[in-house]
Motif scaffolding. Structure first.
Motif, PDB file in Angstrom:
ATOM      1  N   GLU A 161       0.966  -1.227   0.207  1.00  0.00           N
ATOM      2  CA  GLU A 161       0.128   0.123   0.020  1.00  0.00           C
ATOM      3  C   GLU A 161       0.717   1.381   0.091  1.00  0.00           C
ATOM      4  O   GLU A 161       0.811   2.429  -0.841  1.00  0.00           O
ATOM      5  N   ALA A 162       1.747   1.320   0.756  1.00  0.00           N
ATOM      6  CA  ALA A 162       2.925   2.404   0.987  1.00  0.00           C
ATOM      7  C   ALA A 162       3.247   2.546  -0.252  1.00  0.00           C
ATOM      8  O   ALA A 162       3.529   3.896  -0.962  1.00  0.00           O
ATOM      9  N   ALA A 163       3.795   1.550  -0.963  1.00  0.00           N
ATOM     10  CA  ALA A 163       4.818   1.871  -2.336  1.00  0.00           C
ATOM     11  C   ALA A 163       3.556   2.089  -3.393  1.00  0.00           C
ATOM     12  O   ALA A 163       4.021   3.099  -4.336  1.00  0.00           O
ATOM     13  N   TYR A 164       2.440   1.679  -3.323  1.00  0.00           N
ATOM     14  CA  TYR A 164       1.489   2.140  -4.236  1.00  0.00           C
ATOM     15  C   TYR A 164       1.028   3.595  -4.036  1.00  0.00           C
ATOM     16  O   TYR A 164       1.050   4.668  -5.287  1.00  0.00           O
ATOM     17  N   ARG A 165       1.118   4.196  -2.924  1.00  0.00           N
ATOM     18  CA  ARG A 165       0.773   5.477  -2.761  1.00  0.00           C
ATOM     19  C   ARG A 165       1.907   6.407  -2.975  1.00  0.00           C
ATOM     20  O   ARG A 165       1.443   7.387  -3.578  1.00  0.00           O
ATOM     21  N   GLU A 166       2.944   6.002  -2.911  1.00  0.00           N
ATOM     22  CA  GLU A 166       4.209   6.804  -3.245  1.00  0.00           C
ATOM     23  C   GLU A 166       4.297   6.777  -4.912  1.00  0.00           C
ATOM     24  O   GLU A 166       4.486   8.135  -5.592  1.00  0.00           O
ATOM     25  N   ALA A 167       3.960   5.898  -5.600  1.00  0.00           N
ATOM     26  CA  ALA A 167       3.985   5.948  -7.040  1.00  0.00           C
ATOM     27  C   ALA A 167       2.736   6.904  -7.359  1.00  0.00           C
ATOM     28  O   ALA A 167       2.960   7.643  -8.459  1.00  0.00           O
ATOM     29  N   ILE A 168       1.539   7.110  -6.788  1.00  0.00           N
ATOM     30  CA  ILE A 168       0.454   7.854  -7.259  1.00  0.00           C
ATOM     31  C   ILE A 168       0.915   9.285  -6.759  1.00  0.00           C
ATOM     32  O   ILE A 168       0.440  10.002  -7.452  1.00  0.00           O
ATOM     33  N   LEU A 181      -3.812  -0.505  -5.835  1.00  0.00           N
ATOM     34  CA  LEU A 181      -4.007   0.237  -4.436  1.00  0.00           C
ATOM     35  C   LEU A 181      -5.684  -0.181  -4.075  1.00  0.00           C
ATOM     36  O   LEU A 181      -5.898  -0.585  -2.865  1.00  0.00           O
ATOM     37  N   GLY A 182      -6.536   0.243  -4.841  1.00  0.00           N
ATOM     38  CA  GLY A 182      -7.649  -0.182  -4.625  1.00  0.00           C
ATOM     39  C   GLY A 182      -8.071  -1.740  -4.363  1.00  0.00           C
ATOM     40  O   GLY A 182      -8.806  -2.220  -3.187  1.00  0.00           O
ATOM     41  N   ASN A 183      -7.257  -2.526  -5.109  1.00  0.00           N
ATOM     42  CA  ASN A 183      -7.403  -4.090  -4.599  1.00  0.00           C
ATOM     43  C   ASN A 183      -6.617  -4.589  -3.312  1.00  0.00           C
ATOM     44  O   ASN A 183      -7.161  -5.348  -2.671  1.00  0.00           O
ATOM     45  N   VAL A 184      -5.552  -3.891  -3.087  1.00  0.00           N
ATOM     46  CA  VAL A 184      -5.139  -4.097  -1.621  1.00  0.00           C
ATOM     47  C   VAL A 184      -5.925  -3.809  -0.641  1.00  0.00           C
ATOM     48  O   VAL A 184      -6.226  -4.510   0.101  1.00  0.00           O
ATOM     49  N   LEU A 185      -6.624  -2.527  -0.939  1.00  0.00           N
ATOM     50  CA  LEU A 185      -7.461  -1.887   0.179  1.00  0.00           C
ATOM     51  C   LEU A 185      -8.779  -3.021   0.322  1.00  0.00           C
ATOM     52  O   LEU A 185      -9.164  -3.481   1.445  1.00  0.00           O
ATOM     53  N   ARG A 186      -9.206  -3.707  -0.831  1.00  0.00           N
ATOM     54  CA  ARG A 186     -10.067  -4.512  -0.876  1.00  0.00           C
ATOM     55  C   ARG A 186      -9.830  -5.734  -0.257  1.00  0.00           C
ATOM     56  O   ARG A 186     -10.439  -6.416   0.616  1.00  0.00           O
ATOM     57  N   ASP A 187      -8.641  -6.342  -0.467  1.00  0.00           N
ATOM     58  CA  ASP A 187      -7.989  -7.448   0.320  1.00  0.00           C
ATOM     59  C   ASP A 187      -7.993  -7.475   1.860  1.00  0.00           C
ATOM     60  O   ASP A 187      -8.085  -8.361   2.361  1.00  0.00           O
ATOM     61  N   SER A 188      -7.816  -6.355   2.080  1.00  0.00           N
ATOM     62  CA  SER A 188      -7.700  -5.877   3.610  1.00  0.00           C
ATOM     63  C   SER A 188      -8.652  -5.631   4.127  1.00  0.00           C
ATOM     64  O   SER A 188      -8.987  -4.910   5.237  1.00  0.00           O
ATOM     65  N   ASP A 189     -10.066  -5.857   3.489  1.00  0.00           N
ATOM     66  CA  ASP A 189     -11.410  -5.741   3.949  1.00  0.00           C
ATOM     67  C   ASP A 189     -11.602  -3.982   4.243  1.00  0.00           C
ATOM     68  O   ASP A 189     -12.587  -3.579   4.905  1.00  0.00           O
ATOM     69  N   ARG A 190     -10.929  -3.129   3.447  1.00  0.00           N
ATOM     70  CA  ARG A 190     -11.178  -1.682   3.606  1.00  0.00           C
ATOM     71  C   ARG A 190     -12.089  -1.152   2.406  1.00  0.00           C
ATOM     72  O   ARG A 190     -11.414  -0.554   1.507  1.00  0.00           O
ATOM     73  N   LEU A 191     -13.169  -1.691   2.383  1.00  0.00           N
ATOM     74  CA  LEU A 191     -13.941  -1.585   1.058  1.00  0.00           C
ATOM     75  C   LEU A 191     -14.349  -0.283   0.764  1.00  0.00           C
ATOM     76  O   LEU A 191     -14.156   0.492  -0.347  1.00  0.00           O
ATOM     77  N   ALA A 192     -14.673   0.546   1.682  1.00  0.00           N
ATOM     78  CA  ALA A 192     -14.940   2.116   1.576  1.00  0.00           C
ATOM     79  C   ALA A 192     -13.942   2.801   0.801  1.00  0.00           C
ATOM     80  O   ALA A 192     -13.967   3.723   0.001  1.00  0.00           O
ATOM     81  N   GLU A 193     -12.761   2.634   1.553  1.00  0.00           N
ATOM     82  CA  GLU A 193     -11.348   3.127   1.044  1.00  0.00           C
ATOM     83  C   GLU A 193     -10.993   2.829  -0.560  1.00  0.00           C
ATOM     84  O   GLU A 193     -10.687   3.596  -1.511  1.00  0.00           O
ATOM     85  N   ALA A 194     -11.387   1.519  -0.845  1.00  0.00           N
ATOM     86  CA  ALA A 194     -11.024   0.740  -1.926  1.00  0.00           C
ATOM     87  C   ALA A 194     -11.863   1.486  -3.001  1.00  0.00           C
ATOM     88  O   ALA A 194     -11.623   1.649  -4.190  1.00  0.00           O
ATOM     89  N   VAL A 195     -13.012   1.544  -2.583  1.00  0.00           N
ATOM     90  CA  VAL A 195     -14.330   2.097  -3.806  1.00  0.00           C
ATOM     91  C   VAL A 195     -13.718   3.609  -3.997  1.00  0.00           C
ATOM     92  O   VAL A 195     -13.900   4.195  -5.202  1.00  0.00           O
ATOM     93  N   GLU A 196     -13.490   4.659  -3.068  1.00  0.00           N
ATOM     94  CA  GLU A 196     -12.928   5.943  -3.138  1.00  0.00           C
ATOM     95  C   GLU A 196     -11.941   6.018  -4.197  1.00  0.00           C
ATOM     96  O   GLU A 196     -11.946   6.686  -5.088  1.00  0.00           O
TER      97      GLU A 196
END
Length: 587
Positions: A161-168, A181-196
């Motif tokens: 997640e940290a590396a994707y955020r730095e790339a972005i 990054l959205g898929n990492v958040l999804r896999d971590s059950d952080r669905l609302a963040e993934a949707v955003e």
């Protein structure tokens, strides 16, 4: 190199960097025609060939350049990239290690080596090498992105997640990084963040099918089916050959109970990509729901190739139904507790074929399964099972055994400890009237838990009946609703299986007049005990409850109450209340 040749090379390079590749190639070839041993022209022409997908020609040209000038690290770096494009990873790694040794400060060489190592499955080395590349150039979004991909494969989601955020951060509209990054958040059950995050990816490029595919998938997982439907339809429109998009669209239509349309999309997905495991698995559940057991269970075996399933690997072969006389077979649990309680019944039929049967199950189920017929020895999952000749997952047994719908029930196969039953009947004797055990919340990690579970308050129509005692069998998540219930619920609380072993729960169920519950493991416990159980089902019920049935071939003491439309629990509990009212009067 003469000044004229150098000037010609500069002109060719300028056209190359400007993207005028045909003219650049023509000029490089002119230089090589004048001097076949010009290493710079051969190298740059090789790099151009690699750029346009002619990797084999790139290898030949860059190799010629290296013969003339073996001390140039850029040559080895591009040669390694060309080998990598051909899938010749070991040759790529050899060349790129040479480039790194010659130019340890080259971010480009480290980046290419990291890519080759990742492609060869050497993920830890790849991650280390990408970090070396970032030490040389921390401003490369591509390197952060590929490091993130590697870390994700290593199951290190926080670092990914940290590396994707730095790339972005370095490239704000980096759509591939946003999607992953959205898929990492999804896999971590952080669905609302993934949707955003994925909404942002769609906004960057509304014509990018993969952005719609991933956003639609996360919306599906979060229960926003109508919105998911729109994005997945858009993904199919933008990329009509995407098997994954067709399959995921089918799963949303299935969740919305349009089973016929879902089946069509599954069929298309399999046609587009016959090797897509998820599409076969979806088609399996569709056929099983329709009652086609033979075809459904055959397709069900594709689950082992799906990323969402943990594949067990054994040196011993899978049992295919062949003779078992004199052999030892390992039957092993998969998925949830309910699945084990559901399918362990078929151990007896395996035993009838002459095998010694070893059953590996979840440790907490060992006590309640101790009396199951056909099992010579139970072992807790995670422990060595001992020697065996063949193995079979429990949920594969109906298919291997070739069972028909009429053969699914084998008679009660679970039992409650008699002493515990007596003790619980004495404890519950003070609650006079019709005693109903209830359970309303399943495992929240289940993909469709939001559909299958319901709030305790939904059971008000049953609670309003005269002479009814509602006794909670709920444990863990969901039990907190008892404190704010609008009606009285007898809470057995910590008295009930604090060790999670189900022994007390089984005894309580055998002490009750009826149990009413959501589609959870307890439904299979009650059914396997042969106890009367009413199951409240979503309109999108699990495949095992089939379609348009109010009884279950798995459990003859079970009655099914289905929503007429998604979310209409009131209809279910009103129907239950009417039926229960008649049952109490008849009693």
């Amino acid at each position: 190199m003469s000044q004229a040749v150098a000037d010609s090379l500069d002109v060719a390079l300028a056209h190359h960097r400007a993207g005028n590749l045909p003219l650049a190639e023509e000029l490089y070839r002119q230089l090589l025609a004048q001097n076949p041993n010009d290493p710079a022209a051969a190298h740059y022409l090789g790099a151009l060939c690699l750029q346009v997908g002619r990797a084999r020609e790139a290898v030949e040209l860059i190799s010629k350049a290296i013969v003339v000038d073996p001390a140039n690290p850029d040559f080895y770096s591009h040669l390694g990239a060309a080998y990598g494009a051909l899938g010749e990873n070991e040759a790529a790694i050899t060349s790129l290690r040479r480039a790194v040794a010659m130019a340890p400060g080259s971010a480009h060489a480290h980046y290419n080596l990291g890519t080759a190592l990742r492609n060869s499955g050497r993920l830890e080395e790849a991650a280390t090498t990408f970090r070396h590349a970032l030490s040389a150039n921390s401003k490369s979004p591509e390197t952060h992105y590929n490091l993130a991909n590697t870390l994700r494969e290593l199951n290190r989601p926080a670092e990914a997640e940290a590396a994707y955020r730095e790339a972005i951060r370095l490239r704000p509209n980096y759509i591939r990084a946003m999607i992953n990054l959205g898929n990492v958040l999804r896999d971590s059950d952080r669905l609302a963040e993934a949707v955003e995050v994925l909404r942002g990816a769609v906004a960057v490029d509304p014509s990018y099918a993969n952005a719609h595919l991933n956003l639609g998938t996360v919306l599906r997982d979060s229960g926003s089916y109508e919105e998911a439907l729109g994005h997945l339809r858009q993904a199919v429109t933008l990329e009509p050959t995407s098997a994954e998009a067709h399959n995921n669209l089918g799963t949303v239509l299935q969740a919305l109970t349009d089973f016929g349309a879902a089946e069509e999309y599954y069929e298309t997905a399999v046609r587009l990509n016959p090797e897509l495991p998820d599409a076969h698995f979806s088609r399996a559940t569709s056929r099983l729901r329709a009652g086609d057991l033979a075809a459904g269970f055959a397709e069900f075996e594709w689950r082992w190739k799906c990323k969402s399933f943990s594949t067990r690997r054994f040196a011993e072969p899978r049992w295919d139904g062949s003779p078992l006389a004199g052999k030892t077979i390992l039957l092993h649990a998969e998925q949830g507790l309910g699945d084990t309680l559901h399918f362990v019944r078929y151990a007896a039929q395996v035993k009838e074929r002459g095998a010694t049967v070893v059953a590996e199950v979840q440790p907490q189920l060992l006590p309640v399964l101790a009396g199951v017929a056909g099992v010579d020895r139970f072992v807790p999952a995670g422990s060595p099972p001992g020697p065996f000749d063949v193995h079979c997952p429990l949920m594969s047994l109906p298919g291997v055994l070739g069972l028909s719908m009429e053969q699914l029930w084998t008679g009660p196969y679970l039992s409650a400890d008699p002493a515990r039953v007596v003790a619980w009947r004495e404890r519950l004797a003070e609650h006079r009237g019709f005693r109903v055990g209830i359970c309303w919340q399943g495992n929240r990690k289940h993909l469709f838990d939001a559909q299958r579970s319901f709030a305790l308050a939904q059971m008000a129509p049953i609670a309003e009946l005269a002479n009814i005692n509602l006794i909670s069998l709920q444990q863990g998540t969901g039990a907190e609703q008892i404190a704010t219930s609008p009606f009285e619920v007898i809470d057995l609380g910590e008295k009930l299986d604090a060790d999670g072993a189900f022994l007390d729960t089984a005894a309580v169920i055998k002490s009750l007049d009826l149990v009413i519950m959501a589609d959870t493991a307890l439904a299979h416990l009650a059914g396997g005990l042969g106890a009367p159980v009413w199951l409240a089902l979503s309109a999108h019920g699990d495949w095992r409850w089939f379609e348009d049935r109010d009884t279950s071939p798995w459990y003859p003491t079970m009655r099914l109450f289905r929503q007429p439309h998604l979310g209409e629990w009131n209809h279910v509990f009103q129907a239950m209340a009417r039926a229960l009212g008649r049952l109490v009067v008849e009693r």
